[in-house]
Design a protein around this motif. Structure first.
Motif, mmCIF file in Angstrom:
data_model
loop_
_atom_site.group_PDB
_atom_site.id
_atom_site.type_symbol
_atom_site.label_atom_id
_atom_site.label_comp_id
_atom_site.label_asym_id
_atom_site.label_seq_id
_atom_site.Cartn_x
_atom_site.Cartn_y
_atom_site.Cartn_z
ATOM 1 N N GLY A 1 0.800 -1.321 0.000
ATOM 2 C CA GLY A 1 -0.016 0.050 0.154
ATOM 3 C C GLY A 1 0.795 1.195 0.077
ATOM 4 N N TRP A 2 1.990 1.412 0.821
ATOM 5 C CA TRP A 2 2.711 2.476 0.617
ATOM 6 C C TRP A 2 3.399 2.737 -0.380
ATOM 7 N N ILE A 3 3.827 1.746 -1.140
ATOM 8 C CA ILE A 3 4.450 1.911 -2.365
ATOM 9 C C ILE A 3 3.545 2.373 -3.639
ATOM 10 N N VAL A 4 2.463 1.965 -3.625
ATOM 11 C CA VAL A 4 1.544 2.212 -4.337
ATOM 12 C C VAL A 4 0.936 3.913 -3.932
ATOM 13 N N ALA A 5 0.757 3.961 -2.883
ATOM 14 C CA ALA A 5 0.339 5.465 -2.591
ATOM 15 C C ALA A 5 1.315 6.270 -2.920
ATOM 16 N N GLY A 6 2.658 6.029 -2.610
ATOM 17 C CA GLY A 6 3.666 6.864 -3.193
ATOM 18 C C GLY A 6 3.859 7.293 -4.568
ATOM 19 N N ALA A 7 3.391 6.037 -5.422
ATOM 20 C CA ALA A 7 3.583 6.099 -6.729
ATOM 21 C C ALA A 7 2.265 6.993 -7.317
ATOM 22 N N VAL A 8 1.154 6.813 -6.836
ATOM 23 C CA VAL A 8 -0.144 7.569 -7.054
ATOM 24 C C VAL A 8 0.261 9.204 -6.894
ATOM 25 N N VAL A 9 0.770 9.554 -5.654
ATOM 26 C CA VAL A 9 1.229 10.767 -5.346
ATOM 27 C C VAL A 9 2.100 11.416 -6.220
ATOM 28 N N ALA A 10 3.018 10.901 -6.617
ATOM 29 C CA ALA A 10 4.118 11.030 -7.612
ATOM 30 C C ALA A 10 3.421 11.267 -8.996
ATOM 31 N N VAL A 11 2.641 10.447 -9.394
ATOM 32 C CA VAL A 11 2.066 10.644 -10.592
ATOM 33 C C VAL A 11 1.192 11.753 -10.830
ATOM 34 N N LEU A 12 0.324 11.970 -9.633
ATOM 35 C CA LEU A 12 -0.601 13.358 -9.383
ATOM 36 C C LEU A 12 0.174 14.444 -9.587
ATOM 37 N N LEU A 13 1.143 14.477 -8.883
ATOM 38 C CA LEU A 13 2.147 15.711 -8.698
ATOM 39 C C LEU A 13 2.717 15.939 -10.180
ATOM 40 N N GLY A 14 3.108 14.780 -10.934
ATOM 41 C CA GLY A 14 3.674 15.234 -12.119
ATOM 42 C C GLY A 14 2.658 15.569 -13.164
ATOM 43 N N LEU A 15 1.266 15.100 -13.049
ATOM 44 C CA LEU A 15 0.249 15.276 -14.062
ATOM 45 C C LEU A 15 -0.054 16.901 -13.690
ATOM 46 N N TRP A 16 -0.083 17.443 -12.393
ATOM 47 C CA TRP A 16 -0.377 18.667 -12.029
ATOM 48 C C TRP A 16 0.588 19.666 -12.453
ATOM 49 N N LEU A 17 1.901 19.427 -12.600
ATOM 50 C CA LEU A 17 2.822 20.230 -12.883
ATOM 51 C C LEU A 17 2.807 20.265 -14.415
ATOM 52 N N VAL A 18 2.514 18.996 -15.400
ATOM 53 C CA VAL A 18 2.221 19.080 -16.790
ATOM 54 C C VAL A 18 1.115 20.107 -17.150
ATOM 55 N N VAL A 19 0.037 19.948 -16.543
ATOM 56 C CA VAL A 19 -1.230 20.915 -16.664
ATOM 57 C C VAL A 19 -0.705 22.407 -16.461
ATOM 58 N N LEU A 20 0.069 22.514 -15.421
ATOM 59 C CA LEU A 20 0.386 23.688 -14.983
ATOM 60 C C LEU A 20 1.217 24.458 -16.099
ATOM 61 N N ALA A 21 1.994 23.623 -16.859
ATOM 62 C CA ALA A 21 3.034 24.155 -17.909
ATOM 63 C C ALA A 21 2.383 24.312 -19.037
ATOM 64 N N LEU A 22 1.232 23.705 -19.522
ATOM 65 C CA LEU A 22 0.778 23.588 -20.810
ATOM 66 C C LEU A 22 -0.662 24.641 -20.777
ATOM 67 N N THR A 23 -1.446 25.054 -19.779
ATOM 68 C CA THR A 23 -2.292 25.844 -19.751
ATOM 69 C C THR A 23 -2.052 27.341 -19.567
ATOM 70 N N PRO A 24 -2.611 28.444 -20.005
ATOM 71 C CA PRO A 24 -2.746 29.638 -19.715
ATOM 72 C C PRO A 24 -3.148 29.677 -18.380
ATOM 73 N N GLY A 25 -2.765 30.614 -17.187
ATOM 74 C CA GLY A 25 -3.403 30.579 -16.179
ATOM 75 C C GLY A 25 -3.984 31.810 -15.801
ATOM 76 N N ARG A 26 -4.017 32.761 -16.624
ATOM 77 C CA ARG A 26 -4.544 34.178 -16.306
ATOM 78 C C ARG A 26 -6.060 34.035 -16.846
ATOM 79 N N ARG A 27 -6.877 33.266 -16.117
ATOM 80 C CA ARG A 27 -8.291 33.375 -16.503
ATOM 81 C C ARG A 27 -9.090 34.471 -16.043
ATOM 82 N N GLY A 28 -8.445 35.329 -15.191
ATOM 83 C CA GLY A 28 -9.209 36.546 -14.668
ATOM 84 C C GLY A 28 -9.376 37.703 -15.536
ATOM 85 N N VAL A 29 -8.336 37.535 -16.725
ATOM 86 C CA VAL A 29 -8.230 38.675 -17.713
ATOM 87 C C VAL A 29 -8.655 38.224 -19.152
ATOM 88 N N LEU A 30 -9.521 39.332 -19.626
ATOM 89 C CA LEU A 30 -10.332 39.116 -21.142
ATOM 90 C C LEU A 30 -9.197 39.727 -21.901
#
Length: 190
Positions: A70-99
């Protein structure tokens, strides 16, 4: 003919990108620290010294634990989610409050804050005769107005609010003209 987000003189008015300096700096510091610690440990082992305790303990744990643990799987899931979050941050414009606004010159880019646009449009709608109160929400694709009328016919007020909002949105000079959604109602009777 120009498409959405384009102007005949200035070209495409794309969305604004967030600099995201804080997440990039945090990731860089963590990667630099981990790489430096690992490099130091590898150099120490090559120099004939024993590996650091954390590395020996990690190697021992990985040798004795199965991948289904369980600890190995949980660590892998956390690493994958953190990596996906960083990829999404890198690929999307983040200034949604401006038109983005129309580009009349290729050298100038301008944007308008959503809250400022909503405030301007709200003030314009409040000038319509018969409007008691109004709430205007400006999104990237739609402008929603919910007005409360108190003495005129609802259809007349709705038509006036539609006209004022259409003029106001056009005068804002946005690159992509949003769709208008207007609701007018009476206050509840007491």
């Amino acid at each position: 003919m120009t498409g959405p987000g384009e102007d005949g003189n200035g070209g495409r008015a794309g969305r604004f990108w967030s600099a995201r300096r804080v997440p990039a700096a945090l990731v860089a510091v963590v990667v630099l620290g981990a790489a430096g610690l690992l490099l130091y440990d590898v150099a120490a082992v090559r120099a004939g010294r024993p590996a650091l305790g954390w590395r020996r303990r990690l190697a021992r744990e990985l040798a004795h634990r199965h991948l289904e643990n369980g600890w190995i799987v949980a660590g892998a899931v956390v690493a994958v989610l953190l990596g996906l979050w960083l990829v999404v941050l890198a690929l999307t414009p983040g200034r949604r409050g401006v038109l983005p606004m129309r580009r009349d010159s290729p050298d100038v880019r301008a944007a308008l804050d959503r809250r400022a646009a909503a405030l301007v449009l709200r003030d314009r709608v409040m000038e319509v005769s018969g409007v008691q109160s109004v709430r205007v929400d400006v999104g990237r694709l739609t402008v929603r107005a919910r007005a409360r009328a108190h003495f005129r016919d609802l259809d007349e007020v709705r038509a006036d609010v539609d006209g004022v909002l259409a003029d106001g949105v056009r005068e804002l000079g946005l690159a992509r003209r949003p769709v208008l959604s207007v609701r007018v109602h009476r206050p509840p009777r007491r």
